[in-house]
Design an enzyme around this catalytic site. Structure first.
Site, PDB file in Angstrom:
ATOM      1  N   GLU A   1      34.477  57.151  15.186  1.00  0.00           N
ATOM      2  CA  GLU A   1      34.111  57.876  13.968  1.00  0.00           C
ATOM      3  C   GLU A   1      33.936  56.968  12.754  1.00  0.00           C
ATOM      4  O   GLU A   1      32.985  57.109  11.993  1.00  0.00           O
ATOM      5  CB  GLU A   1      35.158  58.967  13.655  1.00  0.00           C
TER       6      GLU A   1
ATOM      7  N   HIS B   1      44.447  69.854  16.305  1.00  0.00           N
ATOM      8  CA  HIS B   1      43.048  70.261  16.382  1.00  0.00           C
ATOM      9  C   HIS B   1      42.782  71.591  15.684  1.00  0.00           C
ATOM     10  O   HIS B   1      41.789  72.245  15.933  1.00  0.00           O
ATOM     11  CB  HIS B   1      42.603  70.358  17.856  1.00  0.00           C
TER      12      HIS B   1
END
Lengths: 493, 327
Positions: free
Chosen positions: B60, B129
């Protein structure tokens, strides 16, 4: 559900009230709106009205006792409802030292319900409550240590502030529920939402704004929100309801709700910012004589024609009987309409010129002086003024006037003629800018067209606040008044 | 009327903008060959080729940084994070590079780029998450933060975000991808950033929501309407800049408000909304403003605990009733 009856602020300045008479006994059924007691305020004996239905279960003070505004004085509840906690807890918490008030919930185990009796000082028996001292003032906010101790750093005490509680896990909600119970109990113990923090009236910002806009006295409104908080709907109801007991026969004004009658409506007056010269005049004159720099203007009026008119009216029958004072009131109102510069208030940072004329009428009562107001006097006929003046004077002497009936004058008149006084000066009732002192009518020898004649004469003396009314301004007003009184037919024009 | 899913509305926006402007390209993990982890980029690789739809390794920080560099040399990158939870690894690029480049370069480098991906909780994805990041990101000057609630808004806001000259953080609701709504065909939809929308008209209480919670707010408003309680639902649409005027207008009308969000309480978006309300509407408030948000815990994995922790219609209804003093 039990309704707590508290000592209400029945007049703007009332801090405590003396319970003159209970009109209901314990055990009597009570309907919302019924009179529970008569309470003596600073200025009048007023009626205390029930705010809920039920049975008057407990009277917590005796006739003759005095209680501060906000103190719990009675409980109205269902016949079989348990009110012990309510009655027992009330004065106890009021006496509890502030520290105990704040620290108690923190000390309690988080998931234990705290019984009201454990709050603060030991509970007193209901019988003791008669002699309970007034509730303490504002309870100081919790010290930081206490907040940390109870683990609620982000949650204010007010139950309605428990932010995001809805999304809490159940156990957390239960814990807060227990704390809230403690908070509520403490609130109830102090008498009501109002007494909870001394004489502070709990109200939403919107309610305060609406009350101010509509001229509703917050202290006279019973809040329906949490902890007695006054909210929008309470103000709307209060503003919509005609004031009870106000409908004096013939006095149409009296039936108009307070909110409408208040003179604070926009458009009723203009505020004129002070010019520099006006500021300096105000300051210098106040240094010279103060705090209201008053000067006096005296005029001797010929009231021969007034007397003739009066006599003629009396001959027409009793219903046309008017007093000299009624005619003076009417003349003053008419003159004020023509001289708005006198129909004014001094407000410190500005002068307020009114578009409506509300004449205060000084009335001597046994232990003082009160000034009931004839509202919109300039628009009323002699008959209305006469009837209203009589009615107001009677109720003033009976001490039955309501605050809205003796506040809001734009100018006042004081008459001591009936006591044989031929001339006097009256003290201005601030923030009004002037007052007219009226002496008695007497026959005097005066020159008429160069020859001595006996005429009925009357002295009037106007006291003027020099910050608002200058000498010439006041003199012109008196000139108009003289023309009106000496030619009373102008009053009917 | 053309009913499409939120997912397809986003796909339309991407397709139209990549087509319209050859500086626009999409980059991220699995956006190409796999058609996107959530199929938002379905068919784009086939249509535009690997120069415009770029698959990246699981890195990322790296591809977010490449996006920043690309924007600096005049391209208009769209960086897809598989979820915003993974974007934490790239936050240095988002917060330190993208957000501040224009300022620190004295206006020499505009950052016309979009960081997008699913935000907030889905179902049983547990603590790492299931996080709503808008309050973190909205805190940063230089970023715009967009939270579409409906397919129409998703398309209109994404197209505006791609055309914006500033770095835009575009937070999609993972649970919203399958929701459907009307997105008119053949119509250029551009919704201005920074403007809220009134999703329901009401007079008794305002609910201020954004993203996924807008649907809850609408559900609650519809249910309460049957009891004669009418709710003004304000969808912020963009969290930063926030449409203070729309919030104030609503609260001044209803005098009461509840703010609902997916994030946690402390320093949440709702806290900012409440601050604006007290500043702009103090004299109009008839009750304290309440907030509904996630419980102050990491998101539990267990289904029942997860449900207990999340804001939902029941909790929102309870808050509205409380604000109306009905409880």
């Amino acid at each position: 559900m039990a309704t707590k009856v508290v000592m209400e602020a029945l007049s703007p300045t009332m801090e405590e009230g003396r319970l003159v008479k209970w009109t209901k006994n314990e055990g009597d059924a009570v309907k919302s709106g019924e009179i529970l007691a008569e309470v003596e305020t600073d200025k009048a004996v007023m009626e205390l009205v029930a705010r809920g239905d039920g049975v008057l279960r407990k009277r917590l003070i005796n006739e003759g006792d005095t209680a501060p505004v906000g103190q719990l004085i009675a409980i109205v509840a269902a016949a079989d409802e348990n009110i012990d906690e309510l009655a027992a807890g009330a004065p106890a918490a009021a006496e509890a030292p502030p520290k105990a008030e704040g620290a108690q919930p923190a000390a309690a185990a988080p998931d234990e319900k705290v019984a009201p009796a454990e709050e603060g000082a030991p509970a007193r028996s209901p019988a003791d409550t008669d002699k309970a001292p007034p509730a303490e003032g504002d309870v100081p906010s919790k010290p930081p240590a206490d907040r940390v101790a109870d683990g609620r750093t982000s949650v204010p005490e007010d139950p309605s502030h428990s932010q995001g509680e809805a999304s809490m896990p159940p156990q957390e909600r239960d814990r807060r529920g227990a704390q809230r119970f403690a908070t509520d109990a403490r609130g109830a113990a102090a008498g009501s939402g109002r007494a909870e923090s001394g004489d502070r009236v709990r109200s939403s910002p919107l309610a305060r704004k609406l009350a101010s806009d509509r001229g509703v006295e917050l202290g006279s409104v019973q809040g329906s929100g949490p902890g007695g908080r006054i909210v929008k709907r309470d103000i709307e109801q209060a503003a919509a309801q005609p004031q009870r007991g106000a409908a004096a026969p013939g006095a149409q004004r009296a039936a108009v709700p307070v909110a409408e009658r208040k003179i604070s409506t926009e458009g009723d007056y203009q505020d004129i910012p002070l010019t520099q010269i006006r500021k300096i005049i105000a300051r210098r004159l106040a240094e010279s004589i103060g705090p209201v720099p008053t000067f006096y203007l005296t005029s001797e009026l010929d009231v021969e024609r007034v007397a003739e008119m009066r006599e003629a009216m009396i001959e027409l029958g009793d219903q046309y009987k008017v007093s000299f004072n009624d005619i003076v009131l009417k003349a003053v109102a008419t003159a004020l309409q023509q001289h708005p510069e006198v129909n004014a208030h001094w407000l410190g940072d500005k002068m307020r010129y009114f578009n409506r004329v509300h004449v205060g009428m000084a009335v001597a009562v046994d232990d003082g002086l009160i000034t009931p107001v004839i509202f919109d006097a300039d628009t009323k006929g002699l008959a209305d003024i006469s009837r209203e003046a009589r009615e107001l004077a009677k109720r003033a002497r009976d001490r039955k006037l309501k605050p809205e009936e003796y506040t809001g004058a734009t100018f006042s008149v004081s008459n001591l003629g009936m006591f044989g006084i031929d001339h006097f000066t009256a003290i201005i009732n601030p923030p009004e800018a002037g007052i007219l002192a009226v002496g008695g009518v007497e026959e005097r020898v005066v020159a008429v067209d160069g020859a001595p004649a006996i005429r009925k004469r009357m002295n009037v003396t106007m006291s003027c606040d020099h910050r608002v009314i200058d000498g010439a301004t006041g003199a012109k007003f008196l000139q108009t008044l003289r023309r009106l009184i000496e030619n009373p037919l102008m009053l009917v024009y | 009327m053309s009913i499409v899913t939120y997912r397809d509305a986003l796909n339309q926006a991407l397709r139209e903008e990549i087509q319209r402007d050859d500086r626009v390209f999409l980059m991220g993990e699995e956006v190409g060959e796999y058609n996107g982890a959530y199929k938002v980029s379905r068919g784009l690789l086939d249509q535009f080729g690997p120069m415009r739809v770029v698959d990246t390794p699981i890195a990322e920080l790296g591809f977010a940084g490449i996006g920043v560099g690309a924007a600096m040399v005049g391209l208009r990158p769209i960086i897809e994070f598989m979820t915003w939870n993974f974007a934490l690894l790239a936050l240095d690029q988002v917060v330190n590079s993208a957000a501040k480049m224009l300022y620190m370069s004295n206006g020499q480098f505009p950052m016309p780029m979009v960081f997008r991906g699913p935000n907030g909780a889905a179902l049983q994805l547990s603590a790492q998450h299931s996080q709503a990041w808008e309050s973190w990101l909205a805190h940063i000057p230089g970023l715009k933060v967009v939270t579409p609630a409906t397919p129409y808004d998703a398309k209109g806001l994404l197209k505006s975000a791609i055309r914006d000259e500033n770095p835009v953080v575009f937070l999609e609701g993972e649970m919203l991808y399958n929701t459907k709504g009307d997105v008119p065909e053949g119509e250029e939809i551009l919704i201005p950033l920074g403007k809220a929308e009134r999703k329901r008209e009401g007079e008794h209480c305002s609910i201020i929501a954004h993203g996924k919670t807008v649907l809850i707010a609408i559900q609650v408003a519809d249910a309460l309407a049957k009891e004669g309680i009418s709710i003004d639902v304000i969808d912020l649409r963009t969290v930063r800049p926030m449409d203070v005027e729309a919030i104030a207008e609503s609260v001044k009308k209803t005098n009461r408000a509840v703010v609902v969000e997916e994030g946690w309480e402390l320093c949440g978006v709702g806290a900012q909304v409440v601050d604006y309300i007290q500043r702009e509407c103090f004299d109009f408030l008839d009750a304290p403003v309440l907030r509904v948000h996630q419980a102050d815990v990491p998101m539990p994995y267990a289904k029942n605990l997860e449900r207990a922790a999340k804001p939902d219609a029941q909790k929102l209804t309870a808050a509205v009733r409380k604000v109306l003093y009905l409880e």
